[in-house]
Design a protein around this motif. Structure first.
Motif, short mmCIF file in Angstrom:
data_model
loop_
_atom_site.label_atom_id
_atom_site.label_comp_id
_atom_site.label_asym_id
_atom_site.label_seq_id
_atom_site.Cartn_x
_atom_site.Cartn_y
_atom_site.Cartn_z
N VAL A 77 39.44 44.95 41.30
CA VAL A 77 40.14 45.95 40.51
C VAL A 77 41.31 45.35 39.75
O VAL A 77 41.85 44.31 40.12
N VAL A 86 37.57 47.59 36.68
CA VAL A 86 36.80 47.12 37.83
C VAL A 86 35.83 46.06 37.31
O VAL A 86 35.27 46.20 36.22
N THR A 468 39.63 50.46 45.54
CA THR A 468 38.28 50.91 45.83
C THR A 468 38.17 51.34 47.29
O THR A 468 38.87 50.83 48.16
N LEU A 485 35.89 53.85 42.77
CA LEU A 485 37.17 53.48 42.20
C LEU A 485 38.08 54.70 42.21
O LEU A 485 37.77 55.72 41.60
#
Length: 492
Positions: A77, A86, A468, A485
């Motif tokens: 991320v 991401v 995440t 996410l």
């Protein structure tokens, strides 16, 4: 690592986004190829805080799995300006958090003959005043025509506002025979002010430069790269990088550091540290930091030392780690003068400490052996704040002192309803949870995917943070989702 080949499912942050590169889910593509969407009249001002110290879970996006994904290909991320990112071996995807209907994807490679075996986290930099994400990939080009297979280090600079590549540099680094000789990324350093990067890598004995490891230095302005043999980078700033250099031969105990002019690849200063091994940690604008070990015949153990190297003069400051038998350290910079490090060994005793980039000195730290405080897991750092996770909750710490920061009052959910998450204490929790719902937003968010357990952000900007979590709940079938996410909107 196993090379990734097939890519049949798009790495997109939302269920409804199209699979074309750099194309908005609900917007249109103009003549310049950028993403766009219809403006919303009289939209409320978006809250920003630098650094953010309290959040509410505002959106949850599925990160689909895809065929051919390698075992170690986990989602990575980033947060660059107002864009949540991401990435994995397939490429990088961006979601504008101010306008969630705008999304884009940039793939790591467009050639069918090229596979990806490693990737860095998205790195946040400025190039010509633009917010830019930098990605580096280790790749293998299987060859075209009579060309032999070769290993590559690919670096991309992406304008996060448009999803367009500003620059791309692909550097041959190794010969390849089957999977042997595939590059492995070892260290990634970047200059947030210029976008210059120094990427350390290895590839067995197949490196073109005839060493066990080397560094690719790349500049987005010149779109050129240089390969520097025998060096792993510890910091890069204004065209200069500092790197770790191994022993000249076994038991020579002459491992040290060097300063290198990135554009030419010329070593401008040798810095003897007289160690058996030296590993790069990370650096700031003024110093690079390293961890050295030297075998002691008296104790029959390796003795660890911490070193900082001034990027201008090569001056060295030595300090001691808190653990007598440290197995290595990971570090992150808050981009404001503090470097925070923690031990990289998953079991046994743990340690956390901080450096002052202006002096190169270790300024604070503790271990589990001291028994005074819990050693948390560091997830991110930004402008004086360290974001960490303990077993019970997310916590804020002062990057300069290591002290816990007072948490902001718990914020509500996006609709203003009370949080269903774990109630944070007023002394050390920076975040508040959001109540999962079955409602899916027009921008692709599905809060039924959110597990209600707010975590510490893995990347932050003034526009919030992201991390995440494992898939659960509704939306796609769990087998179709690699991760979820979670976007954290800043509230203080």
């Amino acid at each position: 690592m196993v090379a990734t080949t097939a890519v049949t499912a798009a790495l997109i942050l939302l269920a409804g986004c199209g699979g074309d590169d750099k194309k908005s889910a609900s917007g249109s593509e103009n003549n310049g190829g950028t993403t766009s969407s219809s403006p919303t009249p009289s939209a409320p001002a978006f809250p920003t805080f630098d650094p953010p110290k309290a959040f509410t879970a505002s959106a949850a996006y599925p990160v689909p799995d895809y065929d051919g994904r390698a075992m170690f290909d986990d989602p990575l991320v980033g947060m660059v300006g107002q864009v949540a990112l991401v990435a994995n071996y397939r490429g990088i995807t961006g979601r504008d958090v101010v306008d969630p209907s705008t999304a884009w994807e940039v793939k790591s490679t467009a050639a069918d003959t090229t596979t990806v075996s490693d990737a860095t986290k998205p790195m946040a930099v400025k190039v010509d005043g633009k917010d830019v994400a930098v990605m580096a990939y280790a790749e293998v080009d299987k060859g075209n025509g009579t060309q032999k297979p070769q290993g590559l280090v690919l670096v991309q600079w992406i304008d996060v506002a448009s999803g367009q590549k500003l620059a791309e540099v692909s550097t041959p680094v190794s010969t390849v025979d089957g999977t042997f000789g595939s590059p492995e990324l070892k260290s990634a350093q970047y200059d947030p002010e210029t976008g210059q990067v120094a990427i350390g890598f290895s590839a067995g004995d197949r490196l073109i430069v005839k060493t066990r490891f080397a560094t690719v230095y790349a500049d987005p302005m010149t779109k050129k790269s240089t390969v520097v043999p025998g060096v792993l980078p510890g910091a890069v700033h204004n065209g200069v990088f500092a790197g770790a250099k191994a022993e000249t031969k076994e038991n020579a105990n002459d491992a040290g550091a060097v300063l290198v002019d990135g554009a030419s690849g010329k070593v401008t200063k040798q810095i003897p540290l007289k160690q058996g091994s030296v590993e790069p940690l990370t650096g700031g604008a003024k110093h690079a930091f390293f961890y050295g070990t030297l075998y002691s015949s008296n104790t029959m153990k390796d003795v660890g030392s911490l070193y900082s190297v001034d990027l201008s003069t090569g001056a060295v400051v030595k300090s001691a780690p808190g653990l007598p038998d440290g197995g290595g350290y990971d570090c992150t910079s808050d981009q404001a003068g503090s470097i925070v490090c923690w031990d990289s060994v998953p079991t046994g005793h743990h340690e956390i400490f901080g450096f002052d980039d202006s002096t190169g000195k270790k300024t604070w730290g503790w271990t589990t052996e001291s028994g005074q405080r819990v050693v948390p897991r560091v997830t991110a750092a930004s402008h004086g704040v360290v974001y960490v996770q303990t077993e019970k909750q997310a916590v804020l710490m002062d990057a300069k002192t290591g002290e816990d920061l007072p948490g902001a009052s718990p914020s509500g959910t996006p609709s203003g309803s009370p949080s269903a998450g774990e109630t944070p204490s007023d002394s050390d929790s920076p975040t508040a949870g959001a109540t999962p719902s079955d409602q899916k937003s027009a921008g692709g968010s599905d809060m039924s995917l959110y597990d209600g357990k707010l975590g510490s952000p893995g990347a932050v900007s003034p526009y919030g943070g992201v991390y995440t979590q494992l898939p659960q709940g509704g939306g796609f079938g769990s087998s179709d989702i690699r991760a979820v996410l979670v976007y954290l909107k800043p509230t203080a």
